[in-house]
Scaffold this motif. Structure first.
Motif, mmCIF file in Angstrom:
data_model
loop_
_atom_site.group_PDB
_atom_site.id
_atom_site.type_symbol
_atom_site.label_atom_id
_atom_site.label_comp_id
_atom_site.label_asym_id
_atom_site.label_seq_id
_atom_site.Cartn_x
_atom_site.Cartn_y
_atom_site.Cartn_z
ATOM 1 N N GLU A 39 33.773 28.595 43.843
ATOM 2 C CA GLU A 39 35.032 29.228 44.232
ATOM 3 C C GLU A 39 35.449 30.282 43.195
ATOM 4 O OE1 GLU A 39 39.638 27.921 45.155
ATOM 5 O OE2 GLU A 39 38.042 26.431 45.332
ATOM 6 N N ASN A 40 35.261 29.958 41.940
ATOM 7 C CA ASN A 40 35.584 30.896 40.873
ATOM 8 C C ASN A 40 34.705 32.145 40.959
ATOM 9 O OD1 ASN A 40 36.958 31.732 38.527
ATOM 10 N ND2 ASN A 40 35.257 31.039 37.248
ATOM 11 N N CYS A 41 33.432 31.953 41.281
ATOM 12 C CA CYS A 41 32.520 33.104 41.437
ATOM 13 C C CYS A 41 32.993 34.009 42.569
ATOM 14 C CB CYS A 41 31.097 32.625 41.693
ATOM 15 S SG CYS A 41 30.316 31.908 40.245
ATOM 16 N N TYR A 42 33.383 33.416 43.689
ATOM 17 C CA TYR A 42 33.892 34.214 44.807
ATOM 18 C C TYR A 42 35.156 34.975 44.413
ATOM 19 C CZ TYR A 42 30.659 32.066 48.149
ATOM 20 O OH TYR A 42 29.545 31.663 48.833
ATOM 21 N N ILE A 43 36.018 34.336 43.674
ATOM 22 C CA ILE A 43 37.257 34.980 43.236
ATOM 23 C C ILE A 43 36.954 36.156 42.310
ATOM 24 C CG2 ILE A 43 39.326 34.659 41.812
ATOM 25 C CD1 ILE A 43 39.503 31.807 42.989
ATOM 26 N N MET A 44 35.984 35.987 41.409
ATOM 27 C CA MET A 44 35.629 37.079 40.499
ATOM 28 C C MET A 44 35.023 38.256 41.260
ATOM 29 S SD MET A 44 34.348 35.259 36.947
ATOM 30 C CE MET A 44 32.872 34.578 37.651
ATOM 31 N N GLU A 103 36.716 41.996 41.492
ATOM 32 C CA GLU A 103 36.005 43.228 41.168
ATOM 33 C C GLU A 103 36.079 44.222 42.331
ATOM 34 O OE1 GLU A 103 34.097 45.962 38.903
ATOM 35 O OE2 GLU A 103 34.900 44.028 38.259
ATOM 36 N N ARG A 104 35.949 43.710 43.549
ATOM 37 C CA ARG A 104 36.047 44.576 44.727
ATOM 38 C C ARG A 104 37.431 45.213 44.811
ATOM 39 N NH1 ARG A 104 37.895 44.781 49.784
ATOM 40 N NH2 ARG A 104 38.956 42.789 49.636
ATOM 41 N N LEU A 105 38.461 44.404 44.586
ATOM 42 C CA LEU A 105 39.829 44.913 44.626
ATOM 43 C C LEU A 105 40.105 45.887 43.480
ATOM 44 C CD1 LEU A 105 41.730 41.661 45.623
ATOM 45 C CD2 LEU A 105 41.332 43.690 47.040
ATOM 46 N N ARG A 106 39.527 45.631 42.319
ATOM 47 C CA ARG A 106 39.694 46.536 41.181
ATOM 48 C C ARG A 106 39.100 47.913 41.497
ATOM 49 N NH1 ARG A 106 37.531 43.535 37.309
ATOM 50 N NH2 ARG A 106 39.512 42.675 36.696
ATOM 51 N N LYS A 107 37.919 47.929 42.108
ATOM 52 C CA LYS A 107 37.289 49.198 42.482
ATOM 53 C C LYS A 107 38.117 49.924 43.539
ATOM 54 C CE LYS A 107 32.568 47.848 41.349
ATOM 55 N NZ LYS A 107 31.222 47.540 41.877
ATOM 56 N N LYS A 108 38.631 49.167 44.509
ATOM 57 C CA LYS A 108 39.460 49.768 45.555
ATOM 58 C C LYS A 108 40.727 50.354 44.955
ATOM 59 C CE LYS A 108 41.351 48.859 50.118
ATOM 60 N NZ LYS A 108 41.442 47.893 51.217
#
Length: 68
Positions: free
Chosen positions: A11-16, A20-25
């Motif tokens: 779950e933590n891996c999915y959150i990270m 990262e996806r949201l940070r790039k967006k």
């Protein structure tokens, strides 16, 4: 206990990954926002000049510099 740790790890891996996806967006949206602000400032500076010329030859204005 081991299964719970594994589940939390995954779950933590999915959150990270999502983070990262949201940070790039967010970075792309920020760049787009800056570009739009630049274009808006250019349009506003053109409307301030009543003659419609933006080369600076007809007016002595310190606020309009060539290339901006």
């Amino acid at each position: 206990m081991e299964r719970l740790n594994t589940k939390l790890y995954v779950e933590n891996c999915y959150i990270m990954i999502e983070n990262e996806r949201l940070r790039k967006k967010a970075e792309l949206l920020n760049q787009e926002n800056q570009q739009l602000m630049f274009q808006l400032k250019q349009k506003l500076s053109k409307t301030k000049n009543p003659n419609g010329s933006n080369n600076g030859n007809n007016h002595c204005s310190s606020s309009s510099a060539p290339g901006q």
